[in-house]
Design a protein around this motif. Structure first.
Motif, PDB file in Angstrom:
ATOM      1  N   ASP A 109     -14.836 -16.197 -22.374  1.00 52.05           N
ATOM      2  CA  ASP A 109     -14.052 -17.291 -21.808  1.00 52.05           C
ATOM      3  C   ASP A 109     -13.010 -16.830 -20.804  1.00 52.05           C
ATOM      4  OD1 ASP A 109     -15.436 -19.100 -23.393  1.00 52.05           O
ATOM      5  OD2 ASP A 109     -14.057 -18.832 -25.079  1.00 52.05           O
ATOM      6  N   SER A 110     -12.924 -15.535 -20.534  1.00 54.08           N
ATOM      7  CA  SER A 110     -11.920 -15.000 -19.620  1.00 54.08           C
ATOM      8  C   SER A 110     -12.600 -14.339 -18.431  1.00 54.08           C
ATOM      9  CB  SER A 110     -11.035 -13.972 -20.334  1.00 54.08           C
ATOM     10  OG  SER A 110     -10.368 -14.568 -21.429  1.00 54.08           O
ATOM     11  N   PRO A 111     -11.956 -14.381 -17.238  1.00 52.38           N
ATOM     12  CA  PRO A 111     -12.538 -13.681 -16.088  1.00 52.38           C
ATOM     13  C   PRO A 111     -12.464 -12.179 -16.300  1.00 52.38           C
ATOM     14  CG  PRO A 111     -10.333 -14.452 -15.578  1.00 52.38           C
ATOM     15  CD  PRO A 111     -10.672 -15.017 -16.918  1.00 52.38           C
ATOM     16  N   PRO A 112     -13.331 -11.409 -15.652  1.00 50.10           N
ATOM     17  CA  PRO A 112     -13.205  -9.953 -15.748  1.00 50.10           C
ATOM     18  C   PRO A 112     -11.842  -9.510 -15.228  1.00 50.10           C
ATOM     19  CG  PRO A 112     -14.723 -10.581 -13.990  1.00 50.10           C
ATOM     20  CD  PRO A 112     -14.432 -11.817 -14.774  1.00 50.10           C
ATOM     21  N   ARG A 113     -11.328  -8.442 -15.795  1.00 54.68           N
ATOM     22  CA  ARG A 113      -9.990  -7.971 -15.437  1.00 54.68           C
ATOM     23  C   ARG A 113     -10.087  -6.920 -14.346  1.00 54.68           C
ATOM     24  NH1 ARG A 113      -6.937  -3.776 -18.286  1.00 54.68           N
ATOM     25  NH2 ARG A 113      -4.881  -3.664 -17.324  1.00 54.68           N
ATOM     26  N   LEU A 114      -9.280  -7.097 -13.309  1.00 55.29           N
ATOM     27  CA  LEU A 114      -9.194  -6.124 -12.227  1.00 55.29           C
ATOM     28  C   LEU A 114      -8.314  -4.963 -12.678  1.00 55.29           C
ATOM     29  CD1 LEU A 114      -9.596  -5.225  -9.266  1.00 55.29           C
ATOM     30  CD2 LEU A 114      -7.610  -6.639  -8.683  1.00 55.29           C
ATOM     31  N   VAL A 115      -8.901  -3.772 -12.787  1.00 49.33           N
ATOM     32  CA  VAL A 115      -8.156  -2.585 -13.208  1.00 49.33           C
ATOM     33  C   VAL A 115      -7.724  -1.848 -11.947  1.00 49.33           C
ATOM     34  CG1 VAL A 115      -8.182  -0.514 -14.638  1.00 49.33           C
ATOM     35  CG2 VAL A 115      -9.581  -2.484 -15.277  1.00 49.33           C
TER      36      VAL A 115
ATOM     37  N   PRO B 232     -16.477 -17.271 -11.515  1.00 48.95           N
ATOM     38  CA  PRO B 232     -16.303 -16.504 -12.765  1.00 48.95           C
ATOM     39  C   PRO B 232     -16.551 -15.016 -12.609  1.00 48.95           C
ATOM     40  CG  PRO B 232     -18.369 -17.739 -12.798  1.00 48.95           C
ATOM     41  CD  PRO B 232     -17.622 -18.193 -11.591  1.00 48.95           C
ATOM     42  N   GLU B 233     -17.199 -14.632 -11.518  1.00 49.97           N
ATOM     43  CA  GLU B 233     -17.513 -13.214 -11.308  1.00 49.97           C
ATOM     44  C   GLU B 233     -16.357 -12.427 -10.707  1.00 49.97           C
ATOM     45  OE1 GLU B 233     -17.839 -14.995  -7.314  1.00 49.97           O
ATOM     46  OE2 GLU B 233     -18.314 -15.657  -9.355  1.00 49.97           O
ATOM     47  N   VAL B 234     -15.328 -13.102 -10.223  1.00 49.41           N
ATOM     48  CA  VAL B 234     -14.222 -12.438  -9.530  1.00 49.41           C
ATOM     49  C   VAL B 234     -13.234 -11.871 -10.545  1.00 49.41           C
ATOM     50  CG1 VAL B 234     -12.307 -12.721  -7.918  1.00 49.41           C
ATOM     51  CG2 VAL B 234     -14.474 -13.899  -7.495  1.00 49.41           C
ATOM     52  N   ALA B 235     -13.006 -10.557 -10.484  1.00 46.26           N
ATOM     53  CA  ALA B 235     -12.032  -9.914 -11.365  1.00 46.26           C
ATOM     54  C   ALA B 235     -10.618 -10.319 -10.964  1.00 46.26           C
ATOM     55  CB  ALA B 235     -12.188  -8.400 -11.309  1.00 46.26           C
ATOM     56  N   VAL B 236      -9.743 -10.471 -11.947  1.00 44.92           N
ATOM     57  CA  VAL B 236      -8.394 -10.982 -11.697  1.00 44.92           C
ATOM     58  C   VAL B 236      -7.354 -10.042 -12.308  1.00 44.92           C
ATOM     59  CG1 VAL B 236      -6.794 -12.905 -12.066  1.00 44.92           C
ATOM     60  CG2 VAL B 236      -9.231 -13.362 -11.696  1.00 44.92           C
ATOM     61  N   ALA B 237      -6.310  -9.764 -11.530  1.00 45.11           N
ATOM     62  CA  ALA B 237      -5.110  -9.095 -12.044  1.00 45.11           C
ATOM     63  C   ALA B 237      -3.947 -10.053 -11.848  1.00 45.11           C
ATOM     64  CB  ALA B 237      -4.849  -7.782 -11.322  1.00 45.11           C
ATOM     65  N   GLU B 238      -3.288 -10.433 -12.935  1.00 49.17           N
ATOM     66  CA  GLU B 238      -2.146 -11.327 -12.858  1.00 49.17           C
ATOM     67  C   GLU B 238      -0.855 -10.499 -12.843  1.00 49.17           C
ATOM     68  OE1 GLU B 238      -2.157 -14.469 -15.669  1.00 49.17           O
ATOM     69  OE2 GLU B 238      -4.283 -14.928 -15.406  1.00 49.17           O
ATOM     70  N   VAL B 239      -0.001 -10.786 -11.885  1.00 47.10           N
ATOM     71  CA  VAL B 239       1.224 -10.009 -11.700  1.00 47.10           C
ATOM     72  C   VAL B 239       2.414 -10.867 -12.081  1.00 47.10           C
ATOM     73  CG1 VAL B 239       2.610  -8.678 -10.076  1.00 47.10           C
ATOM     74  CG2 VAL B 239       0.120  -8.751  -9.829  1.00 47.10           C
TER      75      VAL B 239
ATOM     76  N   GLY C  29     -13.232  -0.478 -11.002  1.00 41.85           N
ATOM     77  CA  GLY C  29     -11.998  -1.253 -11.023  1.00 41.85           C
ATOM     78  C   GLY C  29     -12.111  -2.578 -11.732  1.00 41.85           C
ATOM     79  N   VAL C  30     -13.252  -2.845 -12.413  1.00 43.27           N
ATOM     80  CA  VAL C  30     -13.449  -4.115 -13.096  1.00 43.27           C
ATOM     81  C   VAL C  30     -13.725  -3.847 -14.562  1.00 43.27           C
ATOM     82  CG1 VAL C  30     -14.879  -6.185 -13.267  1.00 43.27           C
ATOM     83  CG2 VAL C  30     -14.329  -5.235 -11.023  1.00 43.27           C
TER      84      VAL C  30
ATOM     85  N   ALA D 154      -0.834  -3.398 -15.067  1.00 49.13           N
ATOM     86  CA  ALA D 154      -0.977  -4.109 -16.347  1.00 49.13           C
ATOM     87  C   ALA D 154      -1.960  -5.248 -16.225  1.00 49.13           C
ATOM     88  CB  ALA D 154       0.395  -4.604 -16.809  1.00 49.13           C
ATOM     89  N   GLY D 155      -1.907  -5.953 -15.103  1.00 52.43           N
ATOM     90  CA  GLY D 155      -2.896  -6.992 -14.836  1.00 52.43           C
ATOM     91  C   GLY D 155      -2.667  -8.290 -15.563  1.00 52.43           C
ATOM     92  N   VAL D 156      -1.624  -8.391 -16.376  1.00 54.61           N
ATOM     93  CA  VAL D 156      -1.326  -9.634 -17.090  1.00 54.61           C
ATOM     94  C   VAL D 156       0.170  -9.878 -17.014  1.00 54.61           C
ATOM     95  CG1 VAL D 156      -3.262  -9.517 -18.691  1.00 54.61           C
ATOM     96  CG2 VAL D 156      -1.122  -8.363 -19.274  1.00 54.61           C
ATOM     97  N   PRO D 157       0.622 -11.129 -17.033  1.00 51.59           N
ATOM     98  CA  PRO D 157       2.043 -11.403 -16.930  1.00 51.59           C
ATOM     99  C   PRO D 157       2.797 -10.985 -18.157  1.00 51.59           C
ATOM    100  CG  PRO D 157       0.831 -13.435 -17.331  1.00 51.59           C
ATOM    101  CD  PRO D 157      -0.186 -12.364 -17.090  1.00 51.59           C
ATOM    102  N   ALA D 158       4.080 -10.691 -17.993  1.00 57.69           N
ATOM    103  CA  ALA D 158       4.924 -10.277 -19.115  1.00 57.69           C
ATOM    104  C   ALA D 158       4.956 -11.376 -20.167  1.00 57.69           C
ATOM    105  CB  ALA D 158       6.341  -9.977 -18.619  1.00 57.69           C
ATOM    106  N   GLY D 159       4.804 -10.975 -21.421  1.00 61.00           N
ATOM    107  CA  GLY D 159       4.843 -11.926 -22.513  1.00 61.00           C
ATOM    108  C   GLY D 159       3.530 -12.588 -22.801  1.00 61.00           C
ATOM    109  N   ALA D 160       2.496 -12.335 -21.957  1.00 60.54           N
ATOM    110  CA  ALA D 160       1.217 -12.998 -22.176  1.00 60.54           C
ATOM    111  C   ALA D 160       0.420 -12.234 -23.212  1.00 60.54           C
ATOM    112  CB  ALA D 160       0.445 -13.080 -20.869  1.00 60.54           C
TER     113      ALA D 160
END
Length: 417
Positions: A11-17, A382-389, A4-5, A411-417
């Motif tokens: 420069d970006s945190p790991p993405r939570l899939v 920095p090790e924490v995976a992130v999903a932005e809603v 799930g990561v 999607a894990g990222v905000p609309a328009g990002a």
């Protein structure tokens, strides 16, 4: 790399899939936790809807007193029994939902671990009724009890837990131990001692050894309450050890492979401070963290226009005579060449355009502020995976809204990002 990561960049945190987490059949429990008001209930429900659509047999356990989950899922009411959500599954998937009934869960424990006569005595005891309805930590303890019951039934291959709303997001981890310690503690053992000694010796012990303490407790608690407590303790004697045993077993279940914690937060300083504290506590307790769900994040499809440029353009329009030329240089508007009445129309258009530019500038300032807040969290973890809603324009009130949240989670990222 954990399931799930997905790494993104230096420069970006790991993405939570999220979909990868939901599709992993080894994942049997997902616990949504975080501060109050950050969208834990909505996240838990959206995860359940998406998991069922992807073929999982899921159940969502919510402890939210607002009952928004029932409304969103088209169920008139939720109670202590899981109810199937119509139209939420696909490819063999199903979704059930329930709302914790704290007292009913406590009653079920008593009925399961005491004979009929003793169970009736316990359930009718005034002190038990107060304890089961509102003793500090009871709700959190019963949430963990219910999780253990659901896991033991094995009717679902995924259990999603919406943790209780409380002053501290850590209460649900601490409460089972606190309640177990209370029911197995020295105070309870002292109250239980006369019944354990029994007979003439017990009466002598009660009349001599306990007289001073009983008198003091009667003043503090009231004679009637003290009697209710002692009656409760005598009836519950054989069950006290079971509370501690089950609390310990559920705690180990939360630490075991197959459990995944999602810390839910909003892009606000207080919520992310609480999230950081939670991440550290989960690590200290050796509990598996899947990642951070950052809810209600704002984005823009026109982020190439900065807040500063938008405000400058709005000010130019509001001045009434300064415009941007094709060369990018500011110049005066040639009003002499405009037809009669055009000035009024142009002024109205300029006002509307200036207002829209200012709204865009405010949105870009919000985005920048949220980004700074998120960056502070990710710099610490920095090790924490992130999903932005991405934030929705309105409230979620039906399955379609929950599906939309699920799509944003995936999607894990905000609309328009």
């Amino acid at each position: 790399m954990s399931e799930g990561v997905e790494t993104v960049g230096l420069d970006s945190p790991p993405r939570l899939v999220v979909d990868r987490l939901l599709d992993d059949r080894q994942t049997r429990i997902i616990v949504c936790c975080g501060a109050g008001g950050v969208g834990k209930t909505t996240t838990a429900a959206a995860l359940g809807v998406r998991a069922a659509a992807r073929g999982r047999k899921a159940v969502v356990l919510t402890i939210d007193p607002a009952r928004r989950l029932a409304q969103s899922m088209g169920i008139d009411s939720l109670d202590n029994t899981p109810r199937r959500v119509a139209g939420a599954g696909a490819d063999g998937g199903e979704l059930h939902a329930m709302m914790l009934d704290m007292k009913r869960t406590f009653d079920e424990i008593v009925e399961a671990h005491a004979d009929a006569e003793r169970a009736r005595a316990i359930l009718a005891n005034p002190f038990y009724q107060s304890l089961s309805a509102g003793f500090a930590g009871t709700q959190e303890y019963m949430a963990m009890e219910k999780l253990g019951q659901l896991r033991a039934r094995d009717d679902w291959d995924l259990i999603i837990v919406d943790t209780p709303p409380s002053r501290s997001a850590l209460d649900f981890l601490d409460a089972p131990k606190r309640l177990g310690s209370f029911l197995d503690g020295k105070f309870i053992r002292v109250l239980m001692a006369p019944a354990k000694v029994g007979g003439r010796a017990g009466m002598k012990f009660l009349n001599v050894g306990m007289s001073m303490m009983t008198g003091t407790l009667s003043k503090l608690m009231g004679a009637s309450l003290l009697k209710d407590v002692q009656t409760f303790v005598a009836a519950m004697d054989t069950m006290f050890g079971g509370f501690r045993t089950r609390a310990d077993a559920t705690f180990r279940l939360l630490q075991a492979p197959g459990t995944a914690f999602l810390v839910v937060a909003a892009p606000e300083p207080d919520a992310l401070r609480e999230a950081a504290y939670f991440v550290e506590r989960l690590a200290a307790e050796s509990m598996p963290l899947a990642g951070l769900v950052l809810n209600r994040v704002h984005g823009s499809g026109a982020d190439q226009l900065s807040a500063e440029r938008a405000l400058a353009a709005a000010e130019n329009l509001e001045d009434g005579c300064i415009v941007d030329q094709e060369s990018g240089k500011a110049g005066l508007r040639d009003t002499a060449a405009e037809p009669p009445g055009a000035d009024d129309d142009t002024t109205a258009v300029d006002r509307i355009t200036a207002g829209l530019l200012r709204l865009h500038a405010e949105r870009m300032q919000v985005i920048a502020r949220e980004q700074r807040t998120r960056d502070r969290f990710t710099s610490l973890h920095p090790e924490v995976a992130v999903a932005e809603v991405a934030a929705l324009p309105g409230d979620v009130h039906d399955l379609a809204g929950l599906r939309a949240i699920g799509e944003r989670l995936a999607a894990g990222v905000p609309a328009g990002a």
